[in-house]
Enzyme design. Structure first.
Site, short mmCIF file in Angstrom:
data_model
loop_
_atom_site.label_atom_id
_atom_site.label_comp_id
_atom_site.label_asym_id
_atom_site.label_seq_id
_atom_site.Cartn_x
_atom_site.Cartn_y
_atom_site.Cartn_z
CD GLU A 29 31.57 17.99 56.91
OE1 GLU A 29 31.87 19.01 56.25
OE2 GLU A 29 30.45 17.44 56.81
CD GLU A 70 34.93 23.36 59.62
OE1 GLU A 70 33.96 23.01 58.89
OE2 GLU A 70 35.54 24.43 59.46
CD GLU A 77 28.47 23.55 56.01
OE1 GLU A 77 29.05 22.47 55.77
OE2 GLU A 77 28.96 24.66 55.71
#
Length: 123
Positions: A29, A70, A77
């Site tokens: 990420e 996050e 996601e």
């Protein structure tokens, strides 16, 4: 059936899974890596800006809040992408909501650092 772990064994397995998740997020990420770098830069500054332990906790807590949100956004996601790559309104909405949560945590961190930094240098 999988054996259930309890006590210290459970803590050891949970810690191992947590580190595995942090490493996966850092490796995969980009936004998480960027936020880790920003946190690493700002953490030492928190000692200098903070006049009290509470203000230090607000500064550091706001940075960790961004990282936590996050991580959660990345988890959402990944789950959405695992379900399917075709466009679906609910999948897009889930990703957008996760992104909005990250944005709000960044705004909160910016406000926290801005207010406490302002007080330190101009107050």
């Amino acid at each position: 059936m999988k054996p259930r772990h309890t006590g210290l064994t459970h803590l050891m397995y949970s810690t191992r899974y947590s580190w595995k998740g942090l490493k996966a997020a850092f490796r995969n990420e980009t936004a998480f890596r960027q936020e880790v770098v920003i946190t690493a830069v700002l953490l030492p500054l928190a000692w200098w800006i903070a006049d009290t332990s509470i203000s230090w906790l607000l500064l550091v807590g706001s940075l960790f809040l961004v990282l936590i949100v996050e991580l959660l956004n990345s988890a959402v996601e990944n789950v959405v992408d695992r379900i399917g790559t075709e466009h679906h309104e609910l999948s897009g909405r889930a990703k957008d909501i996760g992104s909005a949560a990250v944005m709000l945590s960044l705004i909160m961190a910016g406000l926290t650092w801005g207010v406490l930094g302002w007080q330190k240098f101009f107050g």
